[in-house]
Design a protein around this motif. Structure first.
Motif, PDB file in Angstrom:
ATOM      1  N   LYS A   1      -0.222  13.369   5.075  1.00 36.03           N
ATOM      2  CA  LYS A   1      -1.271  13.268   5.947  1.00 36.03           C
ATOM      3  C   LYS A   1      -2.258  12.305   5.490  1.00 36.03           C
ATOM      4  CE  LYS A   1      -0.435  15.932   9.679  1.00 36.03           C
ATOM      5  NZ  LYS A   1      -0.114  15.552  10.916  1.00 36.03           N
ATOM      6  N   LEU A   2      -2.612  12.281   4.380  1.00 37.56           N
ATOM      7  CA  LEU A   2      -3.553  11.090   3.946  1.00 37.56           C
ATOM      8  C   LEU A   2      -2.769   9.831   3.708  1.00 37.56           C
ATOM      9  CD1 LEU A   2      -6.270  10.480   3.020  1.00 37.56           C
ATOM     10  CD2 LEU A   2      -5.831  11.274   0.696  1.00 37.56           C
ATOM     11  N   VAL A   3      -1.613   9.852   3.136  1.00 36.79           N
ATOM     12  CA  VAL A   3      -1.070   8.798   2.976  1.00 36.79           C
ATOM     13  C   VAL A   3      -0.634   7.946   4.294  1.00 36.79           C
ATOM     14  CG1 VAL A   3       1.313   7.678   2.109  1.00 36.79           C
ATOM     15  CG2 VAL A   3      -0.023   9.271   0.654  1.00 36.79           C
ATOM     16  N   GLY A   4       0.061   8.944   5.109  1.00 33.01           N
ATOM     17  CA  GLY A   4       0.133   8.427   6.557  1.00 33.01           C
ATOM     18  C   GLY A   4      -0.828   7.624   7.373  1.00 33.01           C
ATOM     19  N   TRP A   5      -2.046   8.438   7.323  1.00 30.87           N
ATOM     20  CA  TRP A   5      -3.267   7.732   7.800  1.00 30.87           C
ATOM     21  C   TRP A   5      -3.639   6.594   7.478  1.00 30.87           C
ATOM     22  CZ3 TRP A   5      -6.158  13.125   6.811  1.00 30.87           C
ATOM     23  CH2 TRP A   5      -5.641  14.004   7.814  1.00 30.87           C
ATOM     24  N   LEU A   6      -3.873   6.294   6.009  1.00 29.48           N
ATOM     25  CA  LEU A   6      -4.111   5.207   5.312  1.00 29.48           C
ATOM     26  C   LEU A   6      -3.329   3.963   5.534  1.00 29.48           C
ATOM     27  CD1 LEU A   6      -5.562   6.780   1.917  1.00 29.48           C
ATOM     28  CD2 LEU A   6      -6.883   5.766   4.019  1.00 29.48           C
TER      29      LEU A   6
ATOM     30  N   LEU B   1       0.886  -1.155   0.022  1.00 27.48           N
ATOM     31  CA  LEU B   1       0.011   0.024  -0.022  1.00 27.48           C
ATOM     32  C   LEU B   1       0.802   1.384  -0.041  1.00 27.48           C
ATOM     33  CD1 LEU B   1      -2.745   1.178  -0.151  1.00 27.48           C
ATOM     34  CD2 LEU B   1      -2.956   1.145   2.492  1.00 27.48           C
ATOM     35  N   PRO B   2       1.819   1.534   0.881  1.00 25.75           N
ATOM     36  CA  PRO B   2       2.527   2.710   0.725  1.00 25.75           C
ATOM     37  C   PRO B   2       3.205   3.050  -0.638  1.00 25.75           C
ATOM     38  CG  PRO B   2       3.355   1.348   2.708  1.00 25.75           C
ATOM     39  CD  PRO B   2       2.409   0.661   1.647  1.00 25.75           C
ATOM     40  N   GLU B   3       3.675   2.253  -1.276  1.00 24.07           N
ATOM     41  CA  GLU B   3       4.203   2.748  -2.633  1.00 24.07           C
ATOM     42  C   GLU B   3       3.041   3.204  -3.639  1.00 24.07           C
ATOM     43  OE1 GLU B   3       6.626   0.737  -6.384  1.00 24.07           O
ATOM     44  OE2 GLU B   3       6.669  -0.365  -4.498  1.00 24.07           O
ATOM     45  N   ARG B   4       1.752   2.406  -3.491  1.00 24.69           N
ATOM     46  CA  ARG B   4       0.604   2.822  -4.291  1.00 24.69           C
ATOM     47  C   ARG B   4       0.350   3.967  -3.995  1.00 24.69           C
ATOM     48  NH1 ARG B   4      -2.655  -0.529  -7.301  1.00 24.69           N
ATOM     49  NH2 ARG B   4      -1.063  -2.035  -7.575  1.00 24.69           N
ATOM     50  N   LEU B   5       0.108   4.221  -2.670  1.00 22.80           N
ATOM     51  CA  LEU B   5      -0.280   5.389  -2.178  1.00 22.80           C
ATOM     52  C   LEU B   5       0.416   6.742  -2.631  1.00 22.80           C
ATOM     53  CD1 LEU B   5      -1.364   4.340   1.435  1.00 22.80           C
ATOM     54  CD2 LEU B   5      -3.163   5.094  -0.288  1.00 22.80           C
ATOM     55  N   GLU B   6       1.926   6.441  -2.296  1.00 30.87           N
ATOM     56  CA  GLU B   6       2.528   7.497  -2.773  1.00 30.87           C
ATOM     57  C   GLU B   6       2.466   7.980  -4.442  1.00 30.87           C
ATOM     58  OE1 GLU B   6       6.331   7.285  -1.319  1.00 30.87           O
ATOM     59  OE2 GLU B   6       5.801   7.122   0.898  1.00 30.87           O
ATOM     60  N   ALA B   7       2.496   6.660  -5.165  1.00 28.50           N
ATOM     61  CA  ALA B   7       2.157   7.032  -6.417  1.00 28.50           C
ATOM     62  C   ALA B   7       0.955   7.714  -6.973  1.00 28.50           C
ATOM     63  CB  ALA B   7       2.312   5.638  -7.249  1.00 28.50           C
ATOM     64  N   ARG B   8       0.105   7.613  -6.281  1.00 27.50           N
ATOM     65  CA  ARG B   8      -1.553   7.888  -6.474  1.00 27.50           C
ATOM     66  C   ARG B   8      -1.437   9.571  -6.023  1.00 27.50           C
ATOM     67  NH1 ARG B   8      -6.837   5.771  -6.623  1.00 27.50           N
ATOM     68  NH2 ARG B   8      -8.237   7.601  -7.003  1.00 27.50           N
ATOM     69  N   PHE B   9      -0.865   9.553  -4.767  1.00 18.83           N
ATOM     70  CA  PHE B   9      -1.228  10.922  -4.052  1.00 18.83           C
ATOM     71  C   PHE B   9       0.213  11.855  -3.978  1.00 18.83           C
ATOM     72  CE2 PHE B   9      -4.354   8.174  -2.089  1.00 18.83           C
ATOM     73  CZ  PHE B   9      -5.722   8.901  -2.761  1.00 18.83           C
ATOM     74  N   GLY B  10       1.157  11.359  -4.060  1.00 22.44           N
ATOM     75  CA  GLY B  10       2.489  12.050  -3.957  1.00 22.44           C
ATOM     76  C   GLY B  10       2.868  11.993  -2.592  1.00 22.44           C
ATOM     77  N   HIS B  11       3.725  13.055  -2.089  1.00 23.71           N
ATOM     78  CA  HIS B  11       4.060  13.324  -0.606  1.00 23.71           C
ATOM     79  C   HIS B  11       4.689  14.789  -0.774  1.00 23.71           C
ATOM     80  CE1 HIS B  11       7.734  11.436  -2.559  1.00 23.71           C
ATOM     81  NE2 HIS B  11       8.401  12.446  -1.974  1.00 23.71           N
ATOM     82  N   GLY B  12       4.374  15.664  -1.585  1.00 25.56           N
ATOM     83  CA  GLY B  12       4.759  16.976  -1.567  1.00 25.56           C
ATOM     84  C   GLY B  12       4.078  17.946  -0.576  1.00 25.56           C
ATOM     85  N   SER B  13       2.767  17.645  -0.751  1.00 24.28           N
ATOM     86  CA  SER B  13       2.053  18.572   0.168  1.00 24.28           C
ATOM     87  C   SER B  13       1.679  18.010   1.672  1.00 24.28           C
ATOM     88  CB  SER B  13       0.501  18.811  -0.444  1.00 24.28           C
ATOM     89  OG  SER B  13      -0.248  17.798  -0.738  1.00 24.28           O
ATOM     90  N   LEU B  14       1.356  18.950   2.407  1.00 27.90           N
ATOM     91  CA  LEU B  14       0.879  18.506   3.830  1.00 27.90           C
ATOM     92  C   LEU B  14      -0.659  17.589   3.477  1.00 27.90           C
ATOM     93  CD1 LEU B  14       1.146  18.422   6.990  1.00 27.90           C
ATOM     94  CD2 LEU B  14      -0.193  20.496   6.788  1.00 27.90           C
TER      95      LEU B  14
END
Length: 209
Positions: free
Chosen positions: A186-191, A169-182
């Motif tokens: 937050k969303l990637v971390g919560w999920l 999941l972490p890799e797929r979430l970062e590919a989908r939402f990125g990690h540049g904005s707060l």
């Protein structure tokens, strides 16, 4: 001519002590009011998807759904650390458990949690099946003031994650939402955290049978 005696210092000390006590009391009263003011600035939670709808989408049709409170065991926390590389919080957690009505077998589960965001909150959801594969995840709501923060990320249940193992999941979430904005971080971390937490809770349920 007699000189006047110096006034006793006792009244002055009492006055200073009273002033200090009054100041401390006012500070204590002001602190929660300031916190309430900040919380109020975020506005009410704007609901994108109801919890009922999310559960219906993430859990098997026809299953018996129960809302369960469970304390996460040390064994389950170690299991999650070894499998997902995350440190999960102990204490009591509330989640939804789906069981087969006839056999009582666990068919899956879902976690719906309020997460802190700035001076408000966000509601996120994660679902897993009996093989600990994702059945869904999403952002169910955000405090009114911050809805614009999440506009670019999407709202409601997110498609394309079904069948995925929490480890992937972490890799797929970062590919989908990125990690540049707060909001993205937050969303990637919560999920990520909630998927691991739900997996640990289901692991514990199965281990206790």
């Amino acid at each position: 001519m007699h000189s006047m005696p110096n006034p006793s210092p006792a009244p002055r000390r009492r006055a200073r002590a009273l002033a200090a006590l009054l100041g401390a009391t006012l500070a204590c009263l002001a602190a929660p009011q300031a916190a309430w003011a900040h919380a109020g600035h975020a506005g009410p939670l704007v609901r994108f998807v109801s919890t009922k709808h999310a559960l219906k989408a993430m859990l098997p049709r026809g299953a018996k759904i129960v809302r369960r409170k469970q304390e996460l065991s040390e064994e389950a926390r170690r299991w999650a650390k070894e499998r997902f590389g995350v440190e999960l919080p102990g204490g009591l957690h509330t989640f939804f458990l789906a069981r087969d009505r006839a056999s009582g077998r666990v068919l899956g589960g879902a976690l719906v949690r309020e997460e802190h965001y700035r001076h408000g909150s966000a509601r996120v959801a994660v679902g897993l099946d009996d093989r600990l594969r994702l059945t869904g995840l999403g952002l169910l709501g955000v405090s009114k003031k911050y809805t614009i923060d999440f506009e670019a990320l999407g709202k409601g249940l997110f498609r394309g994650f079904e069948g995925l193992a929490p480890e992937a999941l972490p890799e797929r979430l970062e590919a989908r939402f990125g990690h540049g904005s707060l909001p993205a971080r937050k969303l990637v971390g919560w999920l990520k955290q909630d998927a691991a937490l739900l997996a640990a809770l289901l692991h514990q349920v199965e281990g206790s049978r």
